[in-house]
Motif scaffolding. Structure first.
Motif, mmCIF file in Angstrom:
data_model
loop_
_atom_site.group_PDB
_atom_site.id
_atom_site.type_symbol
_atom_site.label_atom_id
_atom_site.label_comp_id
_atom_site.label_asym_id
_atom_site.label_seq_id
_atom_site.Cartn_x
_atom_site.Cartn_y
_atom_site.Cartn_z
ATOM 1 N N GLY A 1 20.341 -1.978 10.981
ATOM 2 C CA GLY A 1 18.894 -2.129 10.849
ATOM 3 C C GLY A 1 18.248 -0.765 10.703
ATOM 4 O O GLY A 1 18.860 0.196 10.240
ATOM 5 N N GLY A 2 16.998 -0.656 11.104
ATOM 6 C CA GLY A 2 16.323 0.632 11.075
ATOM 7 C C GLY A 2 15.101 0.641 10.178
ATOM 8 O O GLY A 2 14.697 -0.378 9.616
ATOM 9 N N ARG A 3 14.547 1.824 10.064
ATOM 10 C CA ARG A 3 13.295 2.013 9.330
ATOM 11 C C ARG A 3 13.278 3.427 8.775
ATOM 12 O O ARG A 3 13.276 4.390 9.545
ATOM 13 N N VAL A 4 13.293 3.573 7.458
ATOM 14 C CA VAL A 4 13.348 4.901 6.854
ATOM 15 C C VAL A 4 11.960 5.466 6.594
ATOM 16 O O VAL A 4 11.799 6.679 6.447
ATOM 17 N N ARG A 5 10.944 4.603 6.540
ATOM 18 C CA ARG A 5 9.559 5.022 6.309
ATOM 19 C C ARG A 5 8.686 4.592 7.476
ATOM 20 O O ARG A 5 8.834 3.491 8.008
ATOM 21 N N GLY A 6 7.735 5.450 7.847
ATOM 22 C CA GLY A 6 6.756 5.082 8.856
ATOM 23 C C GLY A 6 5.558 4.415 8.212
ATOM 24 O O GLY A 6 5.618 3.971 7.065
ATOM 25 N N GLY A 7 4.455 4.351 8.927
ATOM 26 C CA GLY A 7 3.233 3.770 8.367
ATOM 27 C C GLY A 7 3.016 2.352 8.836
ATOM 28 O O GLY A 7 3.954 1.561 8.928
ATOM 29 N N ALA A 8 1.749 2.019 9.129
ATOM 30 C CA ALA A 8 1.398 0.671 9.555
ATOM 31 C C ALA A 8 1.184 -0.210 8.342
ATOM 32 O O ALA A 8 0.973 0.273 7.223
ATOM 33 N N LYS A 9 1.298 -1.494 8.538
ATOM 34 C CA LYS A 9 1.006 -2.438 7.467
ATOM 35 C C LYS A 9 -0.482 -2.407 7.158
ATOM 36 O O LYS A 9 -1.300 -2.052 8.008
ATOM 37 N N ARG A 10 -0.817 -2.795 5.946
ATOM 38 C CA ARG A 10 -2.206 -2.770 5.508
ATOM 39 C C ARG A 10 -3.082 -3.593 6.466
ATOM 40 O O ARG A 10 -2.771 -4.725 6.792
ATOM 41 N N GLY A 11 -4.167 -2.990 6.911
ATOM 42 C CA GLY A 11 -5.097 -3.684 7.786
ATOM 43 C C GLY A 11 -4.817 -3.498 9.258
ATOM 44 O O GLY A 11 -5.658 -3.805 10.095
ATOM 45 N N GLU A 12 -3.638 -2.954 9.595
ATOM 46 C CA GLU A 12 -3.305 -2.739 10.996
ATOM 47 C C GLU A 12 -3.864 -1.396 11.465
ATOM 48 O O GLU A 12 -3.928 -0.440 10.700
ATOM 49 N N PRO B 1 -3.524 7.354 10.345
ATOM 50 C CA PRO B 1 -4.109 7.378 8.997
ATOM 51 C C PRO B 1 -3.020 7.274 7.945
ATOM 52 O O PRO B 1 -1.896 7.739 8.152
ATOM 53 N N THR B 2 -3.341 6.677 6.822
ATOM 54 C CA THR B 2 -2.365 6.519 5.748
ATOM 55 C C THR B 2 -2.310 7.788 4.909
ATOM 56 O O THR B 2 -3.276 8.129 4.227
ATOM 57 N N PRO B 3 -1.190 8.531 4.947
ATOM 58 C CA PRO B 3 -1.065 9.768 4.161
ATOM 59 C C PRO B 3 -0.597 9.460 2.745
ATOM 60 O O PRO B 3 -0.283 8.318 2.400
ATOM 61 N N LYS B 4 -0.565 10.493 1.925
ATOM 62 C CA LYS B 4 -0.076 10.332 0.556
ATOM 63 C C LYS B 4 1.393 9.910 0.570
ATOM 64 O O LYS B 4 1.820 9.038 -0.199
ATOM 65 N N ILE B 5 2.191 10.549 1.437
ATOM 66 C CA ILE B 5 3.595 10.176 1.637
ATOM 67 C C ILE B 5 3.780 9.867 3.118
ATOM 68 O O ILE B 5 3.421 10.666 3.977
ATOM 69 N N ASP B 6 4.325 8.711 3.421
ATOM 70 C CA ASP B 6 4.527 8.313 4.812
ATOM 71 C C ASP B 6 5.562 9.181 5.513
ATOM 72 O O ASP B 6 6.381 9.857 4.863
ATOM 73 N N LEU B 7 5.525 9.146 6.841
ATOM 74 C CA LEU B 7 6.608 9.708 7.632
ATOM 75 C C LEU B 7 7.921 9.156 7.079
ATOM 76 O O LEU B 7 8.068 7.950 6.884
#
Length: 266
Positions: A61-72, A76-82
């Motif tokens: 499993g895992g997560r290669v990109r950060g960032g919240a889902k739209r509306g959450e 702040p949403t950057p140009k390139i996510d964590l």
């Protein structure tokens, strides 16, 4: 008869002289090509990273990109996510597996972090053993500009055991009260042993050749670390820049390949 033999004698003398000259030059002609040509050859041989199959058992499993889902709520949403600079696969059921191999007891991880020290965010790196026990935890200081940072497991931390899967997390809390969800990435790292002939090659190889050997053998963490160190020592080297893009492009992280590798990272 004598007149006809003169050209033959002259030809034999010239031929012998040319043969002698080539023989004397052979050590020079056999001299290795300059380092620049060697570098290009090695990088051409490395091609892209040879990703090994996911080990048997439960998928990492895992997560290669950060960032919240739209509306959450959240960061702040950057140009390139964590972004974690780690190989990943996406299965047919949309499950993402973030996983890579290392050969060392105390490896390094690399992350693209879009936030800066001007932001009042708290950042931490956590490493867990297979039973979810905390092996290492470190607060991370943000840099003065967005970029790629390095997080290394110190020699004072427990060494990674061979053939054991460890889970890591890199988390950014943008809400001091921690009421909003953080942005984070996570994945699994496994230490493996290479064959003794391969280990001997690595021990005697120059850094660029070591990078090539690691990449060909599917050892992500040392391949990335070796290439990152070479780039920091030779920031203007076009071939190294191109190979860095090639390596990250091979795991579909092209968008962070042009971001700076920050010096003085934790």
């Amino acid at each position: 008869m004598n007149s006809n033999s003169q050209p033959i004698k002259l030809f034999l003398v010239v031929a012998f002289s040319c043969t002698s000259l080539l023989a004397s030059l052979s050590p020079v002609l056999a001299k290795p090509t300059p380092n620049r040509s060697d570098a290009k050859t090695i990088l051409a041989q490395a091609k892209t990273f040879n990703q090994p199959p996911i080990p048997a058992g439960s998928p990492p499993g895992g997560r290669v990109r950060g960032g919240a889902k739209r509306g959450e709520p959240g960061c702040p949403t950057p140009k390139i996510d964590l972004t974690a600079l780690v190989p990943f696969t996406q299965e047919a059921n949309s499950v993402i597996n973030v996983w890579g191999q290392t050969t060392v007891e105390h490896p390094s991880w690399f992350f693209y972090v879009p936030y800066t020290k001007d932001s009042p965010y708290t950042v931490e790196f956590v490493l867990q053993d297979p039973d979810a026990n905390e092996v290492y935890k470190k607060a991370i200081a943000l840099s003065d500009k967005p970029g790629i940072i390095r997080v290394s497991l110190p020699s004072t931390a427990p060494a990674l055991a061979v053939d054991t899967q460890y889970r890591w997390f890199f988390t950014i809390n943008c809400d001091k009260e921690k009421n909003a969800p953080p942005t984070f990435v996570e994945g699994v790292i496994q230490r493996v042993n290479l064959s003794q002939p391969t280990v001997k090659k690595i021990e005697t190889a120059e850094p660029l050749k070591r990078y090539s050997i690691y990449a060909q053998n599917g050892i992500w963490y040392e391949a990335l670390t070796t290439l990152a160190e070479l780039r920091q020592k030779n920031p203007q080297d076009a071939a190294l820049k191109a190979e860095w893009r090639n390596l990250l492009g091979s795991i579909r992280l092209d968008d962070v390949a042009g971001e700076p590798i920050l010096s003085g990272t934790p």
